[in-house]
Scaffold this motif. Structure first.
Motif, PDB file in Angstrom:
ATOM      1  N   LYS A 121       0.839  -1.205   0.000  1.00 38.70           N
ATOM      2  CA  LYS A 121       0.000   0.000   0.000  1.00 38.70           C
ATOM      3  C   LYS A 121       0.872   1.253   0.000  1.00 38.70           C
ATOM      4  O   LYS A 121       0.559   2.245  -0.684  1.00 38.70           O
ATOM      5  N   ILE A 122       2.018   1.219   0.740  1.00 41.29           N
ATOM      6  CA  ILE A 122       2.906   2.383   0.784  1.00 41.29           C
ATOM      7  C   ILE A 122       3.476   2.659  -0.600  1.00 41.29           C
ATOM      8  O   ILE A 122       3.566   3.818  -1.042  1.00 41.29           O
ATOM      9  N   ASN A 123       3.860   1.613  -1.309  1.00 44.88           N
ATOM     10  CA  ASN A 123       4.402   1.799  -2.658  1.00 44.88           C
ATOM     11  C   ASN A 123       3.344   2.409  -3.587  1.00 44.88           C
ATOM     12  O   ASN A 123       3.659   3.258  -4.431  1.00 44.88           O
ATOM     13  N   GLN A 124       2.092   1.988  -3.438  1.00 42.38           N
ATOM     14  CA  GLN A 124       1.013   2.591  -4.244  1.00 42.38           C
ATOM     15  C   GLN A 124       0.874   4.080  -3.933  1.00 42.38           C
ATOM     16  O   GLN A 124       0.708   4.913  -4.835  1.00 42.38           O
ATOM     17  N   LEU A 125       0.939   4.401  -2.662  1.00 44.39           N
ATOM     18  CA  LEU A 125       0.788   5.801  -2.261  1.00 44.39           C
ATOM     19  C   LEU A 125       1.948   6.644  -2.785  1.00 44.39           C
ATOM     20  O   LEU A 125       1.749   7.765  -3.277  1.00 44.39           O
ATOM     21  N   LEU A 126       3.176   6.134  -2.681  1.00 38.05           N
ATOM     22  CA  LEU A 126       4.333   6.883  -3.172  1.00 38.05           C
ATOM     23  C   LEU A 126       4.252   7.093  -4.680  1.00 38.05           C
ATOM     24  O   LEU A 126       4.578   8.177  -5.196  1.00 38.05           O
ATOM     25  N   ALA A 127       3.807   6.053  -5.398  1.00 33.39           N
ATOM     26  CA  ALA A 127       3.674   6.189  -6.849  1.00 33.39           C
ATOM     27  C   ALA A 127       2.638   7.249  -7.196  1.00 33.39           C
ATOM     28  O   ALA A 127       2.812   8.036  -8.142  1.00 33.39           O
ATOM     29  N   SER A 128       1.554   7.291  -6.433  1.00 34.59           N
ATOM     30  CA  SER A 128       0.513   8.292  -6.680  1.00 34.59           C
ATOM     31  C   SER A 128       1.028   9.694  -6.392  1.00 34.59           C
ATOM     32  O   SER A 128       0.738  10.639  -7.127  1.00 34.59           O
ATOM     33  N   ILE A 129       1.809   9.838  -5.302  1.00 35.77           N
ATOM     34  CA  ILE A 129       2.336  11.159  -4.937  1.00 35.77           C
ATOM     35  C   ILE A 129       3.313  11.670  -5.990  1.00 35.77           C
ATOM     36  O   ILE A 129       3.337  12.862  -6.325  1.00 35.77           O
ATOM     37  N   LYS A 130       4.122  10.771  -6.553  1.00 34.86           N
ATOM     38  CA  LYS A 130       5.191  11.175  -7.479  1.00 34.86           C
ATOM     39  C   LYS A 130       4.675  11.536  -8.869  1.00 34.86           C
ATOM     40  O   LYS A 130       5.428  12.082  -9.681  1.00 34.86           O
ATOM     41  N   GLN A 131       3.461  11.221  -9.171  1.00 31.30           N
ATOM     42  CA  GLN A 131       2.946  11.560 -10.499  1.00 31.30           C
ATOM     43  C   GLN A 131       3.009  13.073 -10.709  1.00 31.30           C
ATOM     44  O   GLN A 131       2.787  13.852  -9.776  1.00 31.30           O
ATOM     45  N   PRO A 132       3.329  13.504 -11.937  1.00 31.38           N
ATOM     46  CA  PRO A 132       3.448  14.944 -12.211  1.00 31.38           C
ATOM     47  C   PRO A 132       2.139  15.676 -11.916  1.00 31.38           C
ATOM     48  O   PRO A 132       1.043  15.146 -12.119  1.00 31.38           O
ATOM     49  N   ILE A 133       2.286  16.901 -11.468  1.00 29.67           N
ATOM     50  CA  ILE A 133       1.133  17.758 -11.159  1.00 29.67           C
ATOM     51  C   ILE A 133       1.189  18.937 -12.116  1.00 29.67           C
ATOM     52  O   ILE A 133       2.150  19.723 -12.095  1.00 29.67           O
ATOM     53  N   ILE A 134       0.153  19.080 -12.960  1.00 33.38           N
ATOM     54  CA  ILE A 134       0.125  20.155 -13.950  1.00 33.38           C
ATOM     55  C   ILE A 134      -0.808  21.247 -13.439  1.00 33.38           C
ATOM     56  O   ILE A 134      -2.010  21.023 -13.251  1.00 33.38           O
ATOM     57  N   ILE A 135      -0.231  22.418 -13.223  1.00 30.56           N
ATOM     58  CA  ILE A 135      -1.004  23.576 -12.762  1.00 30.56           C
ATOM     59  C   ILE A 135      -0.701  24.720 -13.713  1.00 30.56           C
ATOM     60  O   ILE A 135       0.389  25.320 -13.655  1.00 30.56           O
ATOM     61  N   GLY A 136      -1.617  25.008 -14.610  1.00 28.21           N
ATOM     62  CA  GLY A 136      -1.375  26.050 -15.597  1.00 28.21           C
ATOM     63  C   GLY A 136      -0.187  25.673 -16.464  1.00 28.21           C
ATOM     64  O   GLY A 136      -0.113  24.567 -17.010  1.00 28.21           O
ATOM     65  N   PRO A 137       0.789  26.569 -16.563  1.00 24.24           N
ATOM     66  CA  PRO A 137       1.971  26.272 -17.389  1.00 24.24           C
ATOM     67  C   PRO A 137       3.014  25.445 -16.651  1.00 24.24           C
ATOM     68  O   PRO A 137       4.041  25.080 -17.233  1.00 24.24           O
ATOM     69  N   HIS A 138       2.757  25.128 -15.377  1.00 22.33           N
ATOM     70  CA  HIS A 138       3.766  24.461 -14.555  1.00 22.33           C
ATOM     71  C   HIS A 138       3.485  22.970 -14.472  1.00 22.33           C
ATOM     72  O   HIS A 138       2.344  22.549 -14.242  1.00 22.33           O
ATOM     73  N   THR A 139       4.545  22.187 -14.642  1.00 27.70           N
ATOM     74  CA  THR A 139       4.486  20.744 -14.412  1.00 27.70           C
ATOM     75  C   THR A 139       5.394  20.455 -13.227  1.00 27.70           C
ATOM     76  O   THR A 139       6.619  20.620 -13.303  1.00 27.70           O
TER      77      THR A 139
END
Length: 442
Positions: free
Chosen positions: A368-386
């Protein structure tokens, strides 16, 4: 017409009927008394005439002074009786006048006979004279008898006619008044029945909850006034009901608003304002319940203390608004990665805390921890920022590392700092104050 006037008029007609009946009885009694007096007077006259006839017969037989004296008394008595005032009618007065005249004739005959007796005449002349006097006396008495018969007949006939006339007039008047009273009473009864029926229907409508219908009367009487007051009462009740309904609606609206505000306050008191997940106090309250349940069921659970990496740089370089967007995104990812039985909360800043409920062994925890870390590490796109962030996670296990929320949070917090202190690991389990176990390299 007002019903009170109708009733007064009915009472007046009934009183008039009673008065007419009473007056009729009084008048009938008056006629009866008058007839009684006239008949008594007639009988008295008849007795006087009969007495005079008897005395004349005795006087004719004996022709003495005593007989003459008695005859004078009887004749004077008849004259006295004839002079009494009995309120005769015109015809009756004529008859009484004839009787007076005949009585006077008898007096004249008596005087003539006395004069004849005082003279000395032969026997044959005396006998002839006596027969002549007897014939005249008989004729006068016979006329008196006929006059008395006429007086009787006329009195009875006149009284009968008056009574018949009185009865006819009284009967006609009573019949007319009775018809008027009957018709008037019937009309009043119809008016009462109509009015009471309308009022009864109006009251039934009111009892059934109908506050709109009205009672309509064309007349202007007490029932109409009562109906108008009833309509006003229904209108007032309708207005009061409308106000009551409006007040109830307002109370319901305010109650719903208060409930919503209460729910909102409860939500705000238990949830993080930015992310909408549990805050520290609510999270501790929730896991206290879960800990008690898991301990009773001899279940294993884990508490994860998460601190984001590289978040401070994002906040400092791009601003707090971007930082808040990152926090919200991470909170959603964590919540979406958990089961319904798991609990996620935000302690503040970039720190999150997760309760993994009812886990069979530590291997499931690491998965479960590995799933959570993978979810956290996914890129976050906010406007022009990744953007991309990492995390350091400390883990404490129930019941191995503590039996209450304070012990488990302290243990997980300690393990998180151990993971953050070592750049080569992303998470670690609490292993006491001198080390950690199950470390994973970055």
């Amino acid at each position: 017409m007002m019903l009170s006037k109708r009733l007064k008029l009915t009472a007046t007609l009934c009183s008039l009927l009673t008065l007419i009946v009473g007056l009729s009885l009084i008048q009938a009694h008056y006629y009866q008394q008058k007839i009684y007096r006239q008949l008594n007077y007639s009988m008295k006259l008849q007795i006087s005439i009969d007495s005079l006839r008897s005395q004349l017969w005795l006087y004719q037989e004996y022709t003495d002074d005593q007989g003459l004296s008695e005859l004078n008394i009887r004749q004077a008595e008849l004259a006295k009786n004839l002079s009494e005032d009995i309120q005769w009618g015109t015809q009756q007065k004529l008859i009484i006048g004839n009787l007076n005249r005949l009585n006077t004739n008898i007096r004249a005959l008596i005087n003539t006979q006395n004069s004849f007796h005082s003279k000395q005449v032969d026997v044959s002349s005396t006998l002839s004279a006596e027969r002549l006097f007897q014939a005249k006396y008989s004729m006068v008495i016979e006329e008196m008898t006929e006059e008395m018969f006429n007086l009787h007949q006329f009195s009875i006939k006149q009284a009968s006619q008056k009574q018949q006339t009185l009865l006819f007039l009284v009967g006609v008047v009573l019949l007319i008044l009775a018809i008027l009273v009957t018709v008037w009473s019937f009309m009043t009864l119809i008016r009462f029945k109509k009015g009471l029926t309308s009022l009864n229907q109006g009251m039934k409508a009111l009892a059934s909850g109908d506050l709109k219908s009205q009672i309509n009367f064309s007349d202007t009487d007490e029932l109409s006034a009562l109906a108008n007051n009833f309509n006003k009462m229904k209108l007032s009740l309708a207005q009061i009901t409308i106000k009551k309904d409006e007040l109830k609606q307002e109370v319901d609206r305010q109650t719903r608003k208060l409930i919503e505000q209460q729910d909102q306050l409860i939500f705000l008191a238990e949830h993080d304002e930015l992310t909408g997940i549990y805050n520290r106090r609510a999270f501790i309250k929730q896991i206290d319940t879960a800990i008690a349940r898991d301990l009773r069921g001899d279940n294993q659970a884990a508490l994860l203390f998460i601190d984001l990496n590289k978040f401070k740089n994002i906040n400092d370089t791009l601003g707090h608004n971007i930082g808040d967007e990152v926090i919200v995104t991470i909170a959603k990812r964590l919540a979406n990665s958990l089961r319904n039985t798991d609990i996620v909360g935000r302690l503040g800043g970039d720190e999150f805390i997760i309760w993994l409920d009812m886990l069979p062994d530590p291997i499931n925890i690491e998965h479960k921890i590995n799933q959570l870390l993978a979810s956290i590490k996914q890129p976050i796109i906010i406007g022009p920022h990744t953007l991309q962030v990492g995390a350091s996670i400390g883990i404490s296990v129930l019941p191995k590392h503590g039996l209450n929320s304070r012990e488990l949070i302290t243990a997980a917090d300690t393990a998180m700092y151990q993971a953050k202190a070592d750049n080569n690991i992303e998470y670690c389990f609490y292993a006491g104050s001198y080390g950690v176990s199950n470390l994973r390299s970055v």
